[in-house]
Design a protein around this motif. Sequence first.
Motif, PDB file in Angstrom:
ATOM      1  N   SER A  81       0.846  -1.193   0.000  1.00  0.00           N
ATOM      2  CA  SER A  81       0.000   0.000   0.000  1.00  0.00           C
ATOM      3  C   SER A  81       0.882   1.244   0.000  1.00  0.00           C
ATOM      4  O   SER A  81       2.052   1.189   0.373  1.00  0.00           O
ATOM      5  CB  SER A  81      -0.940   0.004   1.201  1.00  0.00           C
ATOM      6  OG  SER A  81      -0.207   0.027   2.404  1.00  0.00           O
ATOM      7  N   ASP A  83       0.626   5.468   1.105  1.00  0.00           N
ATOM      8  CA  ASP A  83      -0.198   6.519   1.707  1.00  0.00           C
ATOM      9  C   ASP A  83      -0.370   7.671   0.716  1.00  0.00           C
ATOM     10  O   ASP A  83       0.109   7.614  -0.417  1.00  0.00           O
ATOM     11  CB  ASP A  83       0.376   6.971   3.059  1.00  0.00           C
ATOM     12  CG  ASP A  83       1.649   7.791   2.940  1.00  0.00           C
ATOM     13  OD1 ASP A  83       2.122   8.062   1.818  1.00  0.00           O
ATOM     14  OD2 ASP A  83       2.186   8.183   3.991  1.00  0.00           O
ATOM     15  N   THR A 119      -3.190   3.106  -3.480  1.00  0.00           N
ATOM     16  CA  THR A 119      -3.505   3.797  -2.230  1.00  0.00           C
ATOM     17  C   THR A 119      -3.234   2.909  -1.028  1.00  0.00           C
ATOM     18  O   THR A 119      -2.744   1.783  -1.164  1.00  0.00           O
ATOM     19  CB  THR A 119      -4.995   4.222  -2.200  1.00  0.00           C
ATOM     20  OG1 THR A 119      -5.811   3.055  -2.071  1.00  0.00           O
ATOM     21  CG2 THR A 119      -5.378   5.012  -3.430  1.00  0.00           C
ATOM     22  N   ASP A 120      -3.625   3.421   0.126  1.00  0.00           N
ATOM     23  CA  ASP A 120      -3.523   2.629   1.352  1.00  0.00           C
ATOM     24  C   ASP A 120      -4.862   2.003   1.731  1.00  0.00           C
ATOM     25  O   ASP A 120      -4.999   1.372   2.761  1.00  0.00           O
ATOM     26  CB  ASP A 120      -2.984   3.477   2.504  1.00  0.00           C
ATOM     27  CG  ASP A 120      -3.780   4.734   2.756  1.00  0.00           C
ATOM     28  OD1 ASP A 120      -4.756   4.998   2.023  1.00  0.00           O
ATOM     29  OD2 ASP A 120      -3.436   5.468   3.699  1.00  0.00           O
ATOM     30  N   GLN A 121      -5.855   2.176   0.887  1.00  0.00           N
ATOM     31  CA  GLN A 121      -7.157   1.521   1.086  1.00  0.00           C
ATOM     32  C   GLN A 121      -7.092   0.127   0.471  1.00  0.00           C
ATOM     33  O   GLN A 121      -6.345  -0.120  -0.477  1.00  0.00           O
ATOM     34  CB  GLN A 121      -8.276   2.337   0.434  1.00  0.00           C
ATOM     35  CG  GLN A 121      -8.359   3.765   0.941  1.00  0.00           C
ATOM     36  CD  GLN A 121      -8.607   3.818   2.440  1.00  0.00           C
ATOM     37  OE1 GLN A 121      -9.538   3.195   2.929  1.00  0.00           O
ATOM     38  NE2 GLN A 121      -7.790   4.563   3.156  1.00  0.00           N
ATOM     39  N   ARG A 122      -7.885  -0.785   0.972  1.00  0.00           N
ATOM     40  CA  ARG A 122      -7.848  -2.176   0.509  1.00  0.00           C
ATOM     41  C   ARG A 122      -7.986  -2.286  -1.010  1.00  0.00           C
ATOM     42  O   ARG A 122      -7.255  -3.021  -1.659  1.00  0.00           O
ATOM     43  CB  ARG A 122      -8.931  -2.997   1.210  1.00  0.00           C
ATOM     44  CG  ARG A 122      -8.872  -4.474   0.882  1.00  0.00           C
ATOM     45  CD  ARG A 122      -9.766  -5.266   1.828  1.00  0.00           C
ATOM     46  NE  ARG A 122      -9.786  -6.656   1.476  1.00  0.00           N
ATOM     47  CZ  ARG A 122      -8.874  -7.542   1.851  1.00  0.00           C
ATOM     48  NH1 ARG A 122      -7.836  -7.160   2.559  1.00  0.00           N
ATOM     49  NH2 ARG A 122      -8.981  -8.807   1.497  1.00  0.00           N
ATOM     50  N   GLN A 125      -4.672  -1.383  -2.839  1.00  0.00           N
ATOM     51  CA  GLN A 125      -3.453  -2.136  -2.556  1.00  0.00           C
ATOM     52  C   GLN A 125      -3.123  -3.061  -3.721  1.00  0.00           C
ATOM     53  O   GLN A 125      -4.006  -3.457  -4.479  1.00  0.00           O
ATOM     54  CB  GLN A 125      -3.616  -2.983  -1.290  1.00  0.00           C
ATOM     55  CG  GLN A 125      -3.764  -2.174  -0.030  1.00  0.00           C
ATOM     56  CD  GLN A 125      -3.990  -3.060   1.183  1.00  0.00           C
ATOM     57  OE1 GLN A 125      -4.459  -4.188   1.079  1.00  0.00           O
ATOM     58  NE2 GLN A 125      -3.661  -2.534   2.345  1.00  0.00           N
TER      59      GLN A 125
END
Length: 165
Positions: A81, A83, A119-122, A125
């Motif tokens: 991921s 940020d 992103t760092d959202q599921r 990733q």
Amino acid sequence: MALPIRLCPILIGAAALGAVHTPAEARENAADLQVNVAIVDGCTVTTTDVAFGLIIGTRGTLRSTGAVDVQCTANLDFAISMDRGQHSQGINRRMRNAASGAYMRYNLYSDPAYSRRWTDQRAGQVRGNSGATGSIAFPVYGELTFDGSAVAGRYEDSITVTVEF
């Protein structure tokens, strides 16, 4: 008296020769040396920067690529991921010009079609498996659209890349 002086060095030399061990008299002592290693499931991550270069002109879109290299224990599942960076505004990534305080928006993608934001959202990733070699590289596709209103200078941002395993 001269005779005892001559014999004395010969006797000392003979005594020293008698003290030397011959191979049949050699002795040895031994100890064990332990050698070990513990292999644990794990990963490390390194990156290659996304550098857009120089902008000359008033407006346009620049694209550039970087990379995320993952080194893991063989056949290990992982997720990478990213940020939003140091200067994001909401979901928008921005680079900042430290001298002027101006910003430029950009984005990072995991696919060459520039359609899947990293992103760092599921959902953003990137998932993978390290395979038999334990090493795998992922391209990072960067896109910067500028409208001509940006102030001249150097713009930068720093993204934290995380690998979960």
